[in-house]
Design an enzyme around this catalytic site. Structure first.
Site, PDB file in Angstrom:
ATOM      1  CG  ASN A   7      70.374 -35.961  28.419  1.00  0.00           C
ATOM      2  OD1 ASN A   7      70.000 -37.018  29.129  1.00  0.00           O
ATOM      3  ND2 ASN A   7      71.550 -35.980  27.979  1.00  0.00           N
ATOM      4  CD1 TRP A   8      66.475 -33.649  33.414  1.00  0.00           C
ATOM      5  CD2 TRP A   8      65.259 -34.958  35.071  1.00  0.00           C
ATOM      6  NE1 TRP A   8      64.986 -32.884  33.629  1.00  0.00           N
ATOM      7  CE2 TRP A   8      64.416 -33.725  34.444  1.00  0.00           C
ATOM      8  CE3 TRP A   8      64.813 -35.814  35.576  1.00  0.00           C
ATOM      9  CZ2 TRP A   8      62.924 -33.870  35.076  1.00  0.00           C
ATOM     10  CZ3 TRP A   8      63.609 -35.706  36.162  1.00  0.00           C
ATOM     11  CH2 TRP A   8      62.821 -34.737  35.884  1.00  0.00           C
ATOM     12  CE  LYS A   9      74.412 -34.714  29.849  1.00  0.00           C
ATOM     13  NZ  LYS A   9      75.714 -34.071  29.430  1.00  0.00           N
ATOM     14  CG  HIS A  96      74.373 -37.591  24.669  1.00  0.00           C
ATOM     15  ND1 HIS A  96      75.299 -37.558  25.268  1.00  0.00           N
ATOM     16  CD2 HIS A  96      73.572 -36.361  24.919  1.00  0.00           C
ATOM     17  CE1 HIS A  96      75.528 -36.429  25.977  1.00  0.00           C
ATOM     18  NE2 HIS A  96      74.535 -35.672  25.658  1.00  0.00           N
ATOM     19  CD  GLU A  98      77.382 -37.161  28.589  1.00  0.00           C
ATOM     20  OE1 GLU A  98      77.798 -36.120  29.038  1.00  0.00           O
ATOM     21  OE2 GLU A  98      76.213 -37.890  29.028  1.00  0.00           O
ATOM     22  CD  GLU A 168      75.825 -34.458  22.050  1.00  0.00           C
ATOM     23  OE1 GLU A 168      75.927 -34.569  23.423  1.00  0.00           O
ATOM     24  OE2 GLU A 168      76.046 -35.599  21.508  1.00  0.00           O
ATOM     25  N   GLY A 174      83.742 -29.549  28.525  1.00  0.00           N
ATOM     26  CA  GLY A 174      84.872 -29.842  29.406  1.00  0.00           C
ATOM     27  C   GLY A 174      86.339 -29.890  28.987  1.00  0.00           C
ATOM     28  CB  SER A 213      78.288 -25.072  27.742  1.00  0.00           C
ATOM     29  OG  SER A 213      78.011 -24.406  28.866  1.00  0.00           O
ATOM     30  N   GLY A 234      71.885 -29.832  29.347  1.00  0.00           N
ATOM     31  CA  GLY A 234      72.124 -30.836  30.215  1.00  0.00           C
ATOM     32  C   GLY A 234      72.164 -30.262  31.537  1.00  0.00           C
ATOM     33  N   GLY A 235      73.299 -29.898  32.329  1.00  0.00           N
ATOM     34  CA  GLY A 235      73.129 -29.209  33.775  1.00  0.00           C
ATOM     35  C   GLY A 235      72.342 -28.605  34.123  1.00  0.00           C
TER      36      GLY A 235
END
Length: 253
Positions: A7-9, A96, A98, A168, A174, A213, A234-235
């Site tokens: 997921n490049w967001k 998601h 977010e 998730e 975070g 993560s 993600g990252g």
């Protein structure tokens, strides 16, 4: 089925997206991937670029990061599931954390999107997960089970075979908290139990991927869990070397 979804967001320029896809194409051969299906989810503006670049690479699928439940209409700024399918997308991420947190998506909205995606023959990657307050209150199992139940309301058994579920642990993203592989397995097994209640033996074949993560340093332990069938990344999906390493680790698991 094992799935590694990136997921490049809201990241990457056209050039960065192009270079990332070209690297994945060069490195992730069918022989290297084995039974792993790789999915990339670029920003919507880059969706058709990704589809065009991967037209001859069926082992690398393309997903949208979001979609609207309605087919057409006066919804400025939205893209429908029908339009995503028409653009050549294979899948779509739905619900998601977010989207739920920043854009107010409810379980009802998620359900409508799931049904619309299935109608358009898109594979829905359905996200569920609990926040820190729910985890600390010990209500995480029941809360996530209810999220999934509501998300899949009206999804018949013949359509359910196209589902991908992503867990998730929002509480561990975070916050300074850390989700262990054992905690991931506990929730994944719990979700598979609900899928078994809904769809019988089909549940044993539905992929449940981990959306916390996940990076090369902790992926081997996560992917070794019995009910963890891959990752929603993600990252690390923005760094070709890391994403390729994750594909290798998933293949070996």
């Amino acid at each position: 089925m094992k799935i590694l979804a990136g997921n490049w967001k809201m990241n990457t320029s056209f050039e960065e997206g192009y270079n990332l896809i070209e690297t994945l194409k060069a490195e992730l051969s069918p022989e290297r991937l084995g039974d792993v299906v790789v999915v990339i989810a670029p920003p919507s503006i880059q969706l058709t670029q990704a589809v065009d670049l991967l037209v001859d690479y069926p082992e690398l699928a393309v997903a949208a990061q979001n979609g609207h439940a309605g087919d057409y209409g006066a919804f400025t700024g939205e893209v429908s599931m029908a339009q995503l399918a028409d653009a050549g997308a294979d899948a779509v991420i739905i619900g998601h954390s977010e989207r739920r947190q920043f854009f107010g998506e409810s379980d009802s909205v998620v359900n409508k999107k799931v049904l619309s995606a299935l109608e358009q023959e898109l594979r829905p990657i359905v996200c569920v997960g609990e926040v820190l307050e729910v985890r600390k209150a010990g209500k995480h199992l029941s809360a996530v089970k209810e999220q999934l139940r509501l998300a899949l309301e009206g999804v018949s058994g013949d359509l359910a075979e196209n589902l991908v579920i992503a867990y998730e642990p929002v509480w561990a993203i975070g916050t300074g908290e850390t989700a262990t592989a054992a905690q991931a397995q506990e929730m994944h097994a719990h979700l598979r139990g609900l899928l078994r209640e809904l769809y019988g033996d089909l549940a044993d074949h539905l992929p449940i991927v981990y959306g916390g993560s996940c990076k090369p340093s902790n992926a081997a332990e996560l992917f070794a869990q019995a009910d963890v069938n891959g990752g929603l990344i993600g990252g690390a999906s923005l760094v070709a070397a890391d994403f390729i390493a994750l594909a290798d680790l998933l293949h070996k698991s």
